[in-house]
Design an enzyme around this catalytic site. Structure first.
Site, PDB file in Angstrom:
ATOM      1  N   HIS A  93       0.817  -1.216   0.000  1.00 46.19           N
ATOM      2  CA  HIS A  93       0.000   0.000   0.000  1.00 46.19           C
ATOM      3  C   HIS A  93       0.852   1.269   0.000  1.00 46.19           C
ATOM      4  O   HIS A  93       0.367   2.337  -0.329  1.00 46.19           O
ATOM      5  CB  HIS A  93      -1.066  -0.019   1.114  1.00 46.19           C
ATOM      6  N   ASP A 229       1.187  -7.664   2.400  1.00 49.51           N
ATOM      7  CA  ASP A 229       1.262  -6.234   2.066  1.00 49.51           C
ATOM      8  C   ASP A 229       2.719  -5.788   1.881  1.00 49.51           C
ATOM      9  O   ASP A 229       3.282  -5.115   2.738  1.00 49.51           O
ATOM     10  CB  ASP A 229       0.573  -5.451   3.195  1.00 49.51           C
ATOM     11  N   SER A 661       3.804   2.275   8.439  1.00 45.86           N
ATOM     12  CA  SER A 661       3.566   1.321   7.357  1.00 45.86           C
ATOM     13  C   SER A 661       4.879   1.072   6.637  1.00 45.86           C
ATOM     14  O   SER A 661       5.562   2.019   6.250  1.00 45.86           O
ATOM     15  CB  SER A 661       2.562   1.898   6.361  1.00 45.86           C
TER      16      SER A 661
HETATM   17  N1  ASP Z   1      -2.353   0.697   7.842  1.00 46.17           N
HETATM   18  C1  ASP Z   1      -2.034   1.866   8.546  1.00 46.17           C
HETATM   19  C2  ASP Z   1      -1.990   3.040   7.632  1.00 46.17           C
HETATM   20  O1  ASP Z   1      -2.161   2.878   6.481  1.00 46.17           O
HETATM   21  C3  ASP Z   1      -0.839   1.736   9.401  1.00 46.17           C
HETATM   22  C4  ASP Z   1      -1.244   2.127  10.771  1.00 46.17           C
HETATM   23  O2  ASP Z   1      -1.777   3.220  10.929  1.00 46.17           O
HETATM   24  O3  ASP Z   1      -1.052   1.341  11.694  1.00 46.17           O
HETATM   25  O4  ASP Z   1      -1.836   4.159   7.983  1.00 46.17           O
END
Ligand code: ASP
Length: 748
Positions: A93, A229, A661
């Site tokens: 991502h 991911d 991330s």
């Molecule tokens: N998945 C989260 C983000 O995209 C990562 C996190 O905030 O722990 O910001």
């Protein structure tokens, strides 16, 4: 002098308070995001929990340390070096918009994945950077040198600026480094961060979204999780191994340090640490500020995003082309949208607001008993300021949601400002061609991912919300006029604007750029999209920003005193500086959780779960045939856990946030065991209120990543570059008998 002393005392106090807090309660042991340059104060505690390294092994300015393998990725995420040839690992991502930018219907890298067969197949990404930390230095004293309480604000500002400049100039002199200074703890201290940025970062590998985004929005912010991911990039450098702009002749960067990858996996209770660039937390904000977030800001922003997602999701479903065009935008919008829902739920469920009020009342009472008027005044002032700033905060958030996350026609039109306003000047300076070429490139990039009916639909729906939520006196006059001419009807406004504007169709824009003339650009000054984009922007700068910023500065000044008071009045609480996108270390244990009565979450998931989810038939759980067959055959190679399972993800009690991330999850020996990418649903409030019993970060098991690269993608050339270790570190002798420390801890 007084200020200097106070800051120095504060520092000593913060460090000792951290230690006191840590030794006083185990529950709080995993809360906090620590400044790597100050790790010595918590080294003993980390070693008690299992760390086998010294603070100096993690962060050092004298020798190579783990920090040299960690880079901020593109300004937002974290990444880490995993080979001696500049291979960089981050989340799928985090690399999503780069992967998307190389995708088309014929060559859909998002869907199919991408594996460069050789160096020359690796794909450049204009604008993408990888930034390493050279050093972090406490410059509080030097920054406030000469500043006394009686100084006029303008003189104070001048002096601060002069001090800042001379510190930075001295730090980067004769190097290719950059530096900046950032406040910590609301200005109770300042650190200078010296950085080195690489600007040629190429895409090397990405799994298909069915792995990298497995579970989609259904699973985002959730446990149990089965998402691979990750994506892989490579840093390129010039012939001297130094940062350089993209050039074909650049070659893979050879770092001093890269992470070794452990094949041992993790067990429950193992020590872990996550090293990266957490973006922002608001751990100490007042009850009034929490109240605003829970009851006004979050619901309003959720409504904006839910509305645009309704439009985008439907459009993406309708065609593969739109699916590719809007994939990155959709993710950008939906990620925070879902988090805010979870955050509100968690804050309400845990009575975070009442607890914050309780803390504040206790603080005020104690400050009164101690007759510390400064501390009393700080909290009273904060209460009043929070009321005053509300409308401005809201106006700012509405502007951000509408202008930056809403219809794209505005920001695209605004790109043309230099030509519309300064055509003659650009021509006279001989810069016209360059400006036109820049716009041509921007237009191509913009229209590649643009679908007019979708943008128009977003416009119609969000305009209505804008008008509902924007405080009237802060709404730009021109926008009010346009809305009233169109009966305050979003759809009517959209119809008129998209019919009349020259900025919604590539043909119109190309015509302009192919035969540029002063007259044609002059006429655009009246284009409705341009006029309203300007009105929005100028309205924010004129009506909102000045008051918002000055109130925010006053809030920060009072927060600084409030923080000092909190630490003095409640010395046994755990204090650490809020995240501010600087390098931090957080540590904890591999562990599951039980956030809901009657439910216990295991700390890991396995490949079996991928197949179970697939069998539900839900679209977010669709799998490529090849992956399914490999998983069904349990072709796990050396990547299986000793139990025979292929572990996919695991959770830990490391305190993380957005920006973490892509951060490496490291074991006690500093070897890479996982890749951080999310938090569980019940943890989403942890930026404001951390609950140690339920907050868990989610990491992909590094062996699943290796399995995808090796077995699924057959990209052995990448595995061969890496340093894989097995059984290493487990035999290392302890540095000091831990029993002694343990005894001390119990007594403390
Ligand atoms: N998945 C989260 C983000 O995209 C990562 C996190 O905030 O722990 O910001």
């Amino acid at each position: 002098m007084k200020v200097k002393l106070l800051v120095a005392q504060m520092y000593v106090r913060i460090c000792s308070l951290i230690i006191v807090a840590f030794f006083s309660t185990n529950l709080l042991a995993t809360e906090g995001m620590y400044i790597p340059a100050l790790l010595e104060s918590i080294e003993d505690e980390m070693r008690l929990m299992g760390l086998k390294l010294s603070a100096e092994d993690i962060y050092s300015v004298n020798q190579s340390s783990l920090k040299d393998a960690i880079a901020q990725f593109g300004g937002g995420c974290t990444s880490e070096l995993i080979s001696s040839q500049g291979l960089l690992l981050t989340n799928h991502h985090c690399g999503y918009s780069q992967i998307q930018s190389h995708s088309s219907v014929e060559n859909n890298l998002l869907k199919e994945g991408f594996w460069a067969q050789s160096l020359k197949d690796e794909l450049p990404n204009p604008g993408l950077t990888a930034t390493f930390i050279v050093r972090m230095e406490d410059v509080t004293e030097a920054l406030i040198k000469g500043i006394t309480d009686d100084l006029a604000p303008s003189r104070r500002k001048e002096l601060l600026e002069a001090n800042r400049k001379s510190l930075i100039d001295a730090a980067v002199d004769g190097t290719a480094h950059e530096a900046f200074i950032r406040p910590f703890n609301y200005g109770n201290s300042y650190f200078m961060i010296v950085t080195k940025t690489y600007r040629d970062v190429r895409l090397v590998g990405a799994p298909p979204s069915a792995i990298g985004k497995y579970g989609g929005d259904t699973d985002n912010w959730m446990w149990p999780r089965h998402t691979g991911d990750f994506s892989i990039f490579r840093i390129y450098a010039d012939e001297n191994n130094q940062p350089a702009a993209y050039s074909e002749s650049n070659r893979p960067y050879e770092p001093e340090r890269h992470l070794h990858i452990s094949l041992d996996g993790v067990e429950e209770g193992d020590f872990t640490m996550v090293y990266g660039f957490p973006g922002s937390t608001q751990q100490y904000i007042t009850a009034e500020a929490v109240d605003y977030i829970v009851n006004e800001s979050n619901p309003m922003r959720i409504e904006f995003r839910e509305t645009s997602l309704g439009v985008i999701d439907a459009a993406m479903q309708s065609s593969e082309e739109i699916h590719i065009q809007y994939a990155a935008k959709q993710s950008r919008i939906s990620n925070a949208y879902k988090k805010w829902i979870g955050q509100n739920q968690g804050l309400i469920e845990l009575n975070a607001l009442d607890k914050r009020w309780e803390l504040q009342r206790g603080y005020r009472k104690m400050a009164e008993i101690r007759q510390n008027q400064n501390y009393v005044h700080a909290i009273d002032t904060l209460g009043a300021l929070e009321q005053q700033i509300k409308d401005y905060r809201k106006a700012r958030e509405v502007f951000i949601e509408y202008y930056f996350y809403g219809p794209e026609v505005y920001s695209f039109a605004k790109n043309f400002e230099p030509l519309i306003e300064d055509y003659a000047q650009l021509e006279q300076d001989g810069k016209l061609d360059e400006a036109i070429e820049k716009l041509r490139q921007a237009s191509e990039a913009h229209f590649k991912n643009y679908h007019l009916p979708t943008d128009k639909d977003i416009f119609a729906n969000l305009t209505k919300l804008y008008l509902d939520h924007m405080p009237v006196e802060l709404t730009p006059e021109i926008f009010v006029e346009y809305a009233s001419k169109n009966n305050w009807n979003g759809m009517q406004m959209a119809d008129n604007l998209y019919n009349a504007t020259a900025f919604a169709r590539l043909e119109d824009v190309s015509k302009l750029l192919d035969k540029p003339s002063a007259r044609a650009f002059e006429k655009l000054a009246k284009d409705p999209a341009y006029v309203i984009a300007n009105a929005m922007y100028d309205g924010y700068i004129r009506l909102v920003r000045p008051t918002y910023e000055s109130l925010q500065q006053e809030i920060d000044a009072s927060m600084k005193v409030y923080m000092q008071g909190l630490m003095e009045i409640f010395p046994n609480r755990n204090y650490w500086p809020d995240a501010n996108s600087t390098l931090r270390l957080t540590y904890g244990k591999v562990e599951g959780s039980s956030p809901i009565d009657g439910i216990a979450y295991k700390y890991y998931t396995t490949a079996e779960g991928i197949l179970q989810k697939y069998n539900t038939g839900l679209e977010d759980y669709d799998l490529p045939e090849k992956l399914r067959v490999l998983l069904e055959n349990r072709a796990y190679k050396q990547y299986a856990h000793h139990t025979g399972e292929l572990m996919v993800c695991f959770t830990g009690s490391n305190h993380t946030t957005g920006g973490n991330s892509g951060s490496p999850a490291l074991n006690a020996s500093g070897h890479l065991v996982g890749l951080n990418f999310d938090r569980s649903w019940e943890s989403t409030m942890s930026d404001i209120y951390f609950a140690p019993e339920r907050c868990r970060n989610i990491m992909v098991d590094i062996r699943y990543i290796l399995w995808v690269i090796d077995v699924y993608a057959g990209a052995e050339r990448l595995i061969n570059e890496m340093t894989l270790v097995k059984g290493v570190g487990q035999e290392q002798p302890e540095r000091e008998p831990l029993q002694e420390l343990e005894k001390g801890a119990k007594q403390g």
